[in-house]
Enzyme design. Structure first.
Site, mmCIF file in Angstrom:
data_model
loop_
_atom_site.group_PDB
_atom_site.id
_atom_site.type_symbol
_atom_site.label_atom_id
_atom_site.label_comp_id
_atom_site.label_asym_id
_atom_site.label_seq_id
_atom_site.Cartn_x
_atom_site.Cartn_y
_atom_site.Cartn_z
ATOM 1 N N ASP A 329 0.838 -1.201 0.000
ATOM 2 C CA ASP A 329 0.000 0.000 0.000
ATOM 3 C C ASP A 329 0.875 1.254 0.000
ATOM 4 O OD1 ASP A 329 -2.335 1.870 0.971
ATOM 5 O OD2 ASP A 329 -3.294 -0.047 0.578
ATOM 6 N N TRP A 440 -6.091 1.608 -7.081
ATOM 7 C CA TRP A 440 -6.110 2.983 -7.625
ATOM 8 C C TRP A 440 -6.877 3.858 -6.644
ATOM 9 C CZ3 TRP A 440 -4.938 4.348 -13.068
ATOM 10 C CH2 TRP A 440 -5.231 5.676 -13.378
ATOM 11 N N ASP A 441 -6.114 4.606 -5.839
ATOM 12 C CA ASP A 441 -6.728 5.369 -4.748
ATOM 13 C C ASP A 441 -7.015 6.817 -5.182
ATOM 14 O OD1 ASP A 441 -7.687 5.889 -2.213
ATOM 15 O OD2 ASP A 441 -5.874 5.263 -1.158
ATOM 16 N N ASP A 508 -13.097 2.367 4.315
ATOM 17 C CA ASP A 508 -11.931 2.280 5.197
ATOM 18 C C ASP A 508 -12.324 1.738 6.565
ATOM 19 O OD1 ASP A 508 -9.966 3.055 3.510
ATOM 20 O OD2 ASP A 508 -9.880 5.135 4.168
HETATM 21 C C1 DGJ Z 1 -7.075 5.487 1.684
HETATM 22 C C2 DGJ Z 1 -7.447 4.062 1.413
HETATM 23 O O1 DGJ Z 1 -8.824 3.896 1.515
HETATM 24 C C3 DGJ Z 1 -6.691 3.156 2.381
HETATM 25 O O2 DGJ Z 1 -7.071 1.829 2.201
HETATM 26 C C4 DGJ Z 1 -5.220 3.340 2.168
HETATM 27 O O3 DGJ Z 1 -4.847 2.863 0.897
HETATM 28 C C5 DGJ Z 1 -4.837 4.802 2.331
HETATM 29 N N1 DGJ Z 1 -5.641 5.663 1.518
HETATM 30 C C6 DGJ Z 1 -3.389 5.021 1.992
HETATM 31 O O4 DGJ Z 1 -3.044 6.343 2.033
#
Ligand code: DGJ
Length: 700
Positions: A329, A440-441, A508
């Site tokens: 991650d 892909w965040d 999350d």
């Molecule tokens: C937000 C995501 O939802 C999390 O799972 C994680 O990847 C964090 N960002 C990392 O900054």
């Protein structure tokens, strides 16, 4: 099937019928399937239309608002042509549903302004869904401004409907919210530049039938329900007209994203139809029907604090437990040790990766796992080489301090040079690491919307078109890679994203108790194969609650299973339990990921049942929502089984079983053999009491 009788078009799916009168643009009927033969003369149309524009005595919210060169807004569209396509036409530049589906195209023209409005309806028979879109073509010699173009308008007789939305915020996405509005206007929308945690574009309208509306779009959206004085309810769904003003030059067209509409007798049937539609006509590519790997993700296990040795050790443990994919991650690039830097610098942090991402990926693969990697490609940190070299790549307004959110800015994806940069950056990371998976965040909302040469009223949508262009290019280059969408959890969980990402990180919030409502809410519109669901550590990092490992697993099996914790920190007993969980999941993965899932709700109970397509087996996970002394039995009725069949029902992890007919299991209150409450409390400081039932058909 599309049948024509004069100017009346009947759009049939196996279970529904939509009847449109083309010349008057009226909806004569939308509901359960009707036998052939009706002329619909008996139906009072009540002015129920499938589009509307100012310039007539219809003052209900409009689907089309065009501003002409002379400053006028009135349009009067007259029917000019109908056409039926055997194959669904593509929507230029936009993601859309695909597959076999006859399409009716109706054209209306405003003679004074020489403008045409096209309404397209595609009939997906296998899922009882109709996809609708709208396009405006400017055939005049002057530009016009599109101030609103909704994708779908459906007018219904009466005003007593219940409106159901799926709302929340970060960590609490898609909670089901029901209300009646009486007379008046109700709006569900996002102005954040993404479909949002707060208001999913999916909406239900419940009367005698249940109607579902969704949008194949990931940006600002708006759903309006207006119950007017004439006793009519209008539903509109489309791009949000907030800060929207699109100049349409002479000779050009503007195409609204696609909306999808479905009608069913109840919520369960509607969800089943939406699931079939998403699985067959939205999700695409190699992973469409392919079983998804069990992954371990290091985020909650390490956050930014890791090195190559730690990752390798975690991967070794994960592999020993049966995992198939390890996801590295946030924090492996630039000098990123917290969220204040390096977005945009997708160069390896040599120290944390132990000599580069490629080398670390190899070390993970050497453990027998596939390697996956996190990126946040649409963002830029001010503390980055990218920003220092190209400050104008950031989305910000000249002369104005940008609004900072999670210490980062967005990239201006409306600009082609920035699109090219993102395609290159993502492609390079995938190529050099050999990643089989990319998370892909997207971790902030849009605020300082501006790009050189882009009109302010076009910015939000041009950003989305830019993003879709990037995604198309990346996926064309890497068709085998599994992409998981993410937006601070589930902030962009929509059909637009699902056209590119077969699965999305649901939230999350990994607390199993919280996930019950989040996943149930999500499941109204989206099948479980699209929902990332992880088992995380206890106590939970978002809530501090403790839940037994078995309960965390039971809930996570309602989506695509993963683990997000430090496997090196587990006790031997926990490792043994997780190894068993993963083995069980793999054995039942096809059923769990691609079976038909139903929500279960009982007296103080909630969960799901996932039933094999042939109804020969099922897995149900049900949880007690609370505990009080001397509580009545916690019960539930199962769903989706074959009523005539006899099933053997066993509690996972126990030998004892009982048999019962599907009919009994679905119509009687079944007492849940929950773990003993007092013991569960002692062991897990008041954790979630959960049970998984395994059903096997023993007699047809
Ligand atoms: C937000 C995501 O939802 C999390 O799972 C994680 O990847 C964090 N960002 C990392 O900054």
């Amino acid at each position: 099937m599309i049948k024509k009788n004069g100017t009346v078009y009947r759009l049939n799916t196996p279970n529904t019928t939509l009847v449109l009168q083309a010349d008057t643009a009226q909806i004569l009927y939308y509901g359960a399937r009707l036998p052939a033969g009706d002329s619909f003369a008996a139906v009072a149309p009540l002015g129920r239309c499938f589009f509307s524009a100012p310039g007539t005595d219809d003052y209900t919210e409009y689907s089309v608002l065009l501003e002409y060169a002379d400053g006028s807004f009135a349009s009067r569209f007259a029917f000019t042509r109908a056409k039926v396509y055997a194959e669904k036409p593509e929507l230029p530049d936009l993601p859309a549903s695909y597959g076999e589906g006859k399409t009716l195209e109706l054209r209306y023209t405003d003679a004074a302004e020489k403008v045409s409005l096209y309404i397209l309806c595609t009939v997906f028979e296998d899922s009882d869904v109709i996809a609708v879109s709208a396009r405006v073509a400017n055939n005049s010699r002057k530009p016009l401004r599109v101030r609103r173009l909704m994708s779908a308008q459906f007018d219904f007789a009466g005003t007593g409907y219940e409106i159901v939305t799926f709302n929340g915020t970060w960590g609490r996405e898609r909670h089901k919210t029901e209300r009646r509005i009486g007379r008046g206007i109700f709006v569900n929308d996002s102005k954040r530049g993404a479909s949002s945690h707060e208001r999913n574009p999916f909406l239900l309208l419940k009367g005698t039938e249940t109607y579902g509306f969704n949008l194949v779009y990931s940006g600002n959206h708006k759903e309006i329900v207006e119950c007017n004085e004439a006793g009519r309810t209008r539903v509109l769904a489309g791009i949000n007209d907030f800060m929207f003003d699109w100049t349409l030059p002479a000779g050009e067209s503007f195409c609204a994203p696609e909306a999808v509409v479905c009608c069913a007798p109840d919520e369960d049937a509607l969800s089943a139809r939406m699931h079939a539609f998403v699985a067959e006509h939205i999700v695409r590519g190699k992973w469409k029907r392919r079983e998804r790997p069990v992954l371990f993700n290091n985020w909650e296990g390490t956050y930014f604090d890791f090195d190559a040795e730690k990752i390798e050790a975690m991967a070794r443990e994960a592999a020993a437990l049966g995992a198939e994919l390890f996801v590295l991650d946030d924090g492996w690039f630039g000098h990123r040790n917290d969220d204040t830097s390096s977005l945009g610098d997708w160069a390896d942090n040599e120290e944390k990766t132990g000599g580069g991402l490629a080398a670390l990926a190899e070390r993970v693969r050497a453990q027998g796992l596939a390697f996956g990697v996190w990126m946040e490609p649409e963002m830029i940190s001010e503390d980055s080489d990218l920003y220092r070299a190209h400050p104008n790549f950031a989305m910000k307004i000249p002369g104005r301090e940008p609004f900072r959110w999670r210490n980062q800015l967005m990239l201006n994806l409306a600009d082609e040079r920035v699109q090219n940069f993102v395609v290159r950056a993502v492609s390079d990371v995938i190529s050099r690491s050999g990643a089989a998976y990319v998370k892909w965040d997207y971790n902030r909302g849009m605020t300082d919307c501006w790009g050189k040469g882009v009109a302010g009223g076009e910015y939000f949508h041009r950003y989305m078109l830019g993003l879709y262009r990037v995604l198309r290019r990346v996926q064309k280059r890497f068709p085998a890679v599994l992409f998981e969408g993410c937006a601070s959890g589930g902030g962009r969980f929509d059909l637009g994203m699902l056209c590119f990402f077969p699965q999305i990180w649901t939230s999350d919030d990994t607390d199993a108790r919280e996930r019950i409502a989040i996943q149930a809410g999500t499941s109204y519109a989206y099948p479980q194969s699209t929902m990332g669901a992880h088992v995380s550590a206890c106590p939970n990092h978002q809530t501090g609650n403790g839940n037994p490992l078995s309960a965390r697993f039971n809930v996570a099996c309602g989506g695509v299973l993963g683990y997000e914790l430090d496997p090196c920190a587990l006790s031997a007993a926990e490792k043994g339990e997780i190894a068993e969980q993963i083995a069980f999941y793999k054995e039942n993965r096809k059923l769990l990921q691609f079976g038909q899932q139903y929500r279960l709700e009982g007296e103080n109970a909630a969960g799901y049942i996932t039933v094999a397509k042939d109804r020969s087996a099922a897995v149900a996970a049900v949880n007690a929502l609370s505990f009080s002394p001397a509580e009545p039995p916690v019960t539930v009725r199962l769903k989706g089984l074959d009523p005539a069949a006899v099933y053997e029902v066993r509690v996972r992890g126990k030998e004892t079983a009982f048999t019962a007919t599907g009919a009994l299991l679905m119509s009687a209150e079944i007492a849940l053999p929950l773990p003993d409450a007092v013991q569960a409390m002692r062991e897990n400081s008041g954790g979630l009491r959960s049970v998984m039932l395994l059903l096997k058909r023993v007699r047809a």
